[in-house]
Design an enzyme around this catalytic site. Structure first.
Site, PDB file in Angstrom:
ATOM      1  N   CYS A  32     131.707  56.416  25.266  1.00  0.00           N
ATOM      2  CA  CYS A  32     132.273  55.437  26.374  1.00  0.00           C
ATOM      3  C   CYS A  32     133.826  55.444  26.367  1.00  0.00           C
ATOM      4  CB  CYS A  32     131.804  54.156  26.522  1.00  0.00           C
ATOM      5  SG  CYS A  32     132.340  53.206  27.647  1.00  0.00           S
ATOM      6  N   CYS A  35     135.282  51.779  26.900  1.00  0.00           N
ATOM      7  CA  CYS A  35     134.857  50.984  25.493  1.00  0.00           C
ATOM      8  C   CYS A  35     135.876  51.261  24.527  1.00  0.00           C
ATOM      9  CB  CYS A  35     133.438  51.353  25.209  1.00  0.00           C
ATOM     10  SG  CYS A  35     132.044  51.304  26.325  1.00  0.00           S
TER      11      CYS A  35
END
Length: 107
Positions: A32, A35
């Site tokens: 991600c 993230c």
């Protein structure tokens, strides 16, 4: 994640649910990009706001039980727990100042 300890399905209850005070859980994943953008922000918050909350991360791919238990579908999801209960949830990457504002009244 540097500066932010990881929790797992096995340690979540002890580290988060049984913790005194507020715990911000970063539901994250290696794949991600947002993230990864949040990692240094959360490390800063962990250091600067240690008097108000603890910050931990949970890798959703390695810990599917906790992810499912809280219905986390998007990464990153940041969930603030107090006394074992989720009191605030925000989804997506954001600037540190905005995140702190969004959490402030729940701390």
């Amino acid at each position: 994640m540097n500066g932010v300890p990881a929790v797992t399905d096995e340690t979540f209850a002890a580290e988060v649910l049984a913790a005194e005070g507020a715990v911000l859980v970063d539901f994250t994943a290696d794949w991600c990009p947002p993230c990864r953008m949040m990692a240094p922000v959360l490390a800063d918050i962990a250091r600067e706001e240690a008097h108000r909350m603890r910050v931990v991360s949970l890798d959703v791919d390695r810990n599917p039980r906790t992810q499912a238990a809280y219905g986390v579908l998007s990464m990153p999801t940041l969930m603030l727990f107090r006394d074992g209960e989720p009191v605030r949830s925000v989804v997506g990457a954001r600037a540190k100042a905005r995140l702190l504002r969004e959490l402030d009244d729940a701390l």
